[in-house]
Design an enzyme around this catalytic site. Structure first.
Site, mmCIF file in Angstrom:
data_model
loop_
_atom_site.group_PDB
_atom_site.id
_atom_site.type_symbol
_atom_site.label_atom_id
_atom_site.label_comp_id
_atom_site.label_asym_id
_atom_site.label_seq_id
_atom_site.Cartn_x
_atom_site.Cartn_y
_atom_site.Cartn_z
ATOM 1 N N LEU A 139 50.736 42.709 41.447
ATOM 2 C CA LEU A 139 51.327 41.499 40.863
ATOM 3 C C LEU A 139 50.632 41.107 39.567
ATOM 4 C CD1 LEU A 139 51.758 39.291 44.065
ATOM 5 C CD2 LEU A 139 53.565 40.447 42.795
ATOM 6 N N GLY A 140 49.378 41.461 39.466
ATOM 7 C CA GLY A 140 48.649 41.111 38.252
ATOM 8 C C GLY A 140 47.197 41.480 38.400
ATOM 9 N N ARG A 141 46.472 41.388 37.313
ATOM 10 C CA ARG A 141 45.040 41.632 37.406
ATOM 11 C C ARG A 141 44.289 40.712 36.466
ATOM 12 N NH1 ARG A 141 43.232 47.176 36.886
ATOM 13 N NH2 ARG A 141 44.993 47.848 38.168
ATOM 14 N N GLY A 142 43.073 40.346 36.869
ATOM 15 C CA GLY A 142 42.273 39.454 36.044
ATOM 16 C C GLY A 142 40.817 39.821 36.182
ATOM 17 N N SER A 146 38.537 38.752 38.079
ATOM 18 C CA SER A 146 37.912 38.842 39.397
ATOM 19 C C SER A 146 38.532 39.911 40.290
ATOM 20 C CB SER A 146 37.970 37.481 40.088
ATOM 21 O OG SER A 146 39.286 36.992 40.074
ATOM 22 N N GLY A 147 39.634 40.481 39.877
ATOM 23 C CA GLY A 147 40.202 41.541 40.701
ATOM 24 C C GLY A 147 41.690 41.743 40.487
ATOM 25 N N VAL A 206 45.618 41.803 42.063
ATOM 26 C CA VAL A 206 46.413 41.100 43.067
ATOM 27 C C VAL A 206 47.619 41.952 43.464
ATOM 28 C CG1 VAL A 206 47.593 38.957 43.620
ATOM 29 C CG2 VAL A 206 45.746 38.951 41.943
ATOM 30 N N ASP A 266 37.350 28.856 34.792
ATOM 31 C CA ASP A 266 38.258 29.725 34.047
ATOM 32 C C ASP A 266 39.666 29.128 34.031
ATOM 33 O OD1 ASP A 266 39.030 31.832 32.497
ATOM 34 O OD2 ASP A 266 39.019 33.325 34.096
#
Ligand SMILES: *[C@@H]1O[C@H](CO)[C@@H](O)[C@H](O)[C@H]1NC(C)=O
Ligand SMILES: *[C@@H]1O[C@H](CO)[C@@H](O)[C@H](O)[C@H]1NC(C)=O
Ligand SMILES: *[C@@H]1O[C@H](CO)[C@@H](O)[C@H](O)[C@H]1NC(C)=O
Ligand SMILES: *[C@@H]1O[C@H](CO)[C@@H](O)[C@H](O)[C@H]1NC(C)=O
Ligand SMILES: *[C@@H]1O[C@H](CO)[C@@H](O)[C@H](O)[C@H]1NC(C)=O
Length: 817
Positions: free
Chosen positions: A536-539, A541-542, A544, A652
């Site tokens: 679904l996405g990434r940022g 911290s990890g 998703v 953040d």
């Protein structure tokens, strides 16, 4: 030329001599008999401890009212840690504290009567203020270091300072002083050792008494306490650990920070908090709170009233009720309809009906219950047929539900995540909606920040059930005058005792429903996500992934990278985060911690993140939605900072971390992770985040300085996001005509111009084509500007949420798009 007469010169020199002597003479830390201080001299301290940590003397406790207190010398607002006369302030004229020749310390009021005294006597006694904050009357002549005759540590008021012990028979009690904001009660809360050796918080009001901490839904042991240790001692130590003999151990979030001045206080809202003094500002920061949810304390609102959190504590009457006394919520609410009469002939179903209040519960006063798997209809029937049943609570869960019949409605609260409703029994002829609509036209909602504190507003928590708009109307007008009847039912203590007879199977049901947070195995999450197939996405911290749990519930599963600490630390952190519950925060359903696998399971939010809607070229986010997102985000952050666990700093805040529901309600993601990220092992100081989080363009300038980070970093980032919602583009991409990137100082300068002239139009996203509310836009710019100030001048998120709420006009122009 004017010539000074010798007389005048003499006077002047005398005056300056006097001034100098009073200004330079330090207050002593020990006094002998015959010393006194009058209240007119309240600028002077009576005593100061040898290292000057504590002072004692007169403190202003209201309009020309004073108390004799001890406080931390460095605190900007002298917050009393002990008070001789918490319930009987003395006059600002003629009152006096005296250490009499007979060895007694006494506080006398304006007319000379003794308001308080230490009841000590003897020749040659002395009174001293120690570095611990203990005020001691001792007999120096008797052996050793002197014999203590009396000490303030034995008579705590609402606060413990480090090393002061709470023991059997001592209690902390909120003081009787009413806060200006009379929406809340500010007395009657106690911290004490109960007969079973457990340290508890109790509400003791004019008509009910109720224990609310540790969580009464669970027993002593599930709360991590024990009844076996009868020593009954609780003490806050110098490192920030509060230990009680019943196994309670809590740590302040700034644990171990050397030299921090702390206090443990039971606040007027019934919550127990540890505060740490910020030496740079002299202000207090909360570093621990007993209750994550502000409305968990009992007795906050009176009878027939509900505590809601939006964005701060607030009371509301249940539908069809109005406040008994518009200035005092302790009096609760009374019905605006005739009281149902049980002895009439007609069958109950022809006389009563039920009104639903969603996501709401009232604690205690059960006149009946049906343990497990009851149906809604059966529960309703039980209440209908029981004369004393005023409402029933129904909580559905798999294969049925739990049914409670309520005799009285006390300790009410609404939480959007509470999976149960209250159904009020009202006369069949009572038409709440008609009544409300007619009343509605007489009371307009205005953008008036100075309006009355007690607003019978629409709690945003009820927006969750938007289709049920009727209740919004009801709540908006529950307080309108027009009493039809007044009832008075004496409280029966019997109901209190009947609560204790609830079988444990029922308690288990409660637990099942309330405890939705759980631990998953790695296997389960691997299956749920189809081996981490759909990203679904990434940022930072990890990554998703989308997942589906066995009951078909869609969730977002985040695989954390860069997690510090062992299993136990992670588990402890997760149980904290798991308790965080707010409509504007993404709900965490659970987590997995198996060796190197650390995963979080979140609620799935359908409508992508704010950045896609704000900066995407294919769509334009309408103004109304923008304002609602701004408000929701502010409320979510205010909850994180001020009410839930006040040390949760997001670190953040950016559009990517603001998710949107189908209705465009904001849900903040990724909170609570700052503490999990790897930090230098040696420091052991959670506030000193050596591992910088945050995203360029949204990071407060103090990140670059080597100072401890506080909640104001979120306020800064929020300010940037707020401005982006007005402008519809990234602030950090702003350039001059020549293509040079604008400095933040230049942007602030431009914003000041806008605020000064009130001309906000050029700043607003052109794609809106003028379809916006200029008053709201200006307010957003003003707030955004204040968020960019030096951190001590930035508002708190609570201030921001309040300011935005004051300008919220969602109901004012329903047709506005
Ligand atoms: C002195 O003042 C207190 C209130 O401040 C009052 O209760 C008391 O009756 C007064 N006593 C006399 C002797 O006037
Ligand atoms: C009881 O509590 C006290 C104070 O916390 C502690 O010192 C003592 O060891 C405890 N006793 C037992 C038997 O655990
Ligand atoms: C002191 O109290 C005032 C009024 O309540 C408040 O506005 C101010 O922020 C407080 N100062 C500090 C440093 O907490
Ligand atoms: C209740 O109804 C009975 C019978 O109709 C009547 O006698 C009685 O006065 C009523 N009580 C109240 C409190 O209205
Ligand atoms: C509880 O509910 C079930 C299902 O409606 C019903 O069969 C049972 O009789 C109820 N028990 C009591 C004590 O009312």
């Amino acid at each position: 030329m004017l010539r000074k007469s010798p007389r005048l010169a003499f006077l002047i020199s005398l005056l300056s001599l006097l001034l100098r002597s009073s200004a330079s003479a330090p207050a002593p830390h020990t006094l002998g008999a015959g010393s006194s201080l009058s209240v007119e001299d309240h600028a002077r301290a009576f005593l100061v401890s040898p290292d000057a940590t504590f002072s004692c003397g007169f403190l202003e406790a209201g309009n020309n009212a004073f108390s004799f207190s001890i406080w931390y010398t460095d605190a900007a607002n002298k917050t009393a840690v002990w008070t001789a006369n918490p319930d009987a302030a003395v006059n600002g004229r003629g009152s006096r504290i005296s250490f009499r020749h007979d060895g007694g310390l006494a506080l006398s009021g304006a007319n000379g009567t003794t308001v308080w005294e230490s009841k000590t006597s003897g020749a040659g006694l002395s009174v001293s203020l120690l570095d611990s904050g203990n005020l001691v009357i001792s007999d120096p002549s008797s052996g050793g270091g002197g014999r203590t005759m009396w000490q303030s540590f034995d008579w705590p008021t609402d606060t413990l300072v480090p090393s002061q012990r709470l023991i059997k028979d001592t209690t902390l009690v909120t003081s009787q002083r009413l806060t200006k904001d009379t929406t809340l009660v500010s007395r009657y809360f106690y911290l004490y050792y109960d007969n079973d050796n457990v340290l508890r918080l109790r509400y003791d009001g004019p008509d009910i008494s109720s224990i609310y901490w540790p969580d009464p839904y669970y027993g002593v042991f599930p709360n991590g306490r024990t009844t076996y240790n009868s020593s009954r001692i609780a003490v806050l130590d110098d490192t920030g650990v509060f230990l009680s003999s019943d196994n309670l151990r809590v740590v302040a979030s700034d644990l171990g920070h050397p030299g921090v001045k702390r206090r443990l206080t039971i606040d007027p809202d019934g919550n127990l908090r540890i505060y740490s003094l910020d030496p740079s500002t002299g202000g207090w920061t909360v570093t621990w709170a007993a209750m994550a949810q502000a409305c968990s304390a009992h007795g906050l609102c009176g009878r027939n009233a509900i505590c809601v959190y939006q964005p701060s504590l607030r009371c509301l009457c249940v539908p069809g009720h109005e406040m008994v006394d518009r200035h005092d919520w302790r009096q609760g609410c009374r019905p605006m309809y005739s009281v149902p009469n049980c002895s009439q002939e007609a069958p109950p179903e022809q006389r009563f009906k039920f009104v639903e209040v969603p996501h709401t519960d009232f604690y205690g006063y059960d006149v009946g219950y049906n343990a497990s798997s009851d149906t809604f209809e059966h529960c309703k029937k039980l209440c209908l047929e029981m004369c004393s049943c005023a409402a029933f609570s129904y909580r559905p869960f798999e294969g049925g539900g739990v049914c409670y019949l309520k005799g009285f409605l006390y300790n009410g609260y609404t939480s959007p995540n509470f999976n149960g409703n209250i159904y009020l029994k009202v006369p069949i002829g009572f038409d709440a909606s008609a009544q409300s609509v007619s009343a509605r036209s007489s009371e307009g909602l205005a953008c008036n920040p100075d309006g009355p504190e007690i607003v019978q507003g629409t709690p945003d928590t009820f927006r969750a059930s938007r289709n049920n708009a009727k209740w919004s109307y009801l709540f908006a007008f529950a307080g309108v005058l027009g009493v039809l009847d007044i009832i008075f039912i004496a409280t029966s203590w019997w109901f209190l005792s009947s609560k204790q007879s609830i079988p444990s199977s029922l308690e288990a049901g409660y637990r099942m429903v309330t405890g939705q947070f759980r631990r998953f195995t790695y296997r389960e999450l691997k299956d749920a996500t189809g081996n981490f197939k759909e990203e679904l996405g990434r940022g930072g911290s990890g990554v998703v992934y989308r997942g589906v749990l066995d009951k078909g519930k869609v969730v977002a599963v985040k695989k954390l990278t860069n997690v510090a600490g062992g299993d136990e630390e992670f588990w402890a952190e997760m149980t904290l985060i798991g308790r965080i519950n707010h409509i504007n925060l993404v709900r965490i359903w659970g987590f997995c911690s198996q060796g190197k696998h650390k995963l979080l399971v979140y609620e799935y939010v359908e409508n992508e993140s704010l950045d896609r809607h704000l900066f995407g070229t294919d769509r334009t986010l309408p103004w109304r939605e923008r304002y609602r997102i701004a408000l929701g985000t502010a409320r979510g952050l205010a909850y994180l900072h001020h009410e839930c666990l006040e040390w949760v700093i997001h670190c953040d805040v950016k559009p990517e971390n603001i998710l949107l529901t189908r209705e465009f309600d904001a849900k903040i993601a990724d909170f609570g992770l700052a503490k999990l990220s790897k930090r230098d092992g040696a420091a052991g100081d959670s506030m000193q985040l050596s591992h910088m989080r945050g995203t360029t363009g949204y990071m407060a300038p103090e990140w670059a300085l080597n100072v401890p980070i506080n909640a104001k970093v979120d306020v800064y980032s929020y300010g940037i996001v707020l401005l982006e919602m007005v402008m519809g583009c990234r602030v950090c991409d702003q350039t001059t005509a020549g293509g040079e990137r604008l400095e933040m100082s230049q942007i602030a300068q431009a914003l000041r111009q806008v605020v000064a002239t009130g001309n906000v139009v050029p700043l607003v996203d052109g794609r809106l084509q003028g379809q916006f509310n200029p008053r709201q836009a200006l307010e957003m710019v003003r707030i955004s500007l204040s968020c960019m100030e030096d951190r001590s001048n930035r508002p708190t998120m609570d201030d921001v949420a309040k300011a935005l709420t004051a300008c919220d006009d969602e109901d004012e122009h329903p047709a506005y798009r």
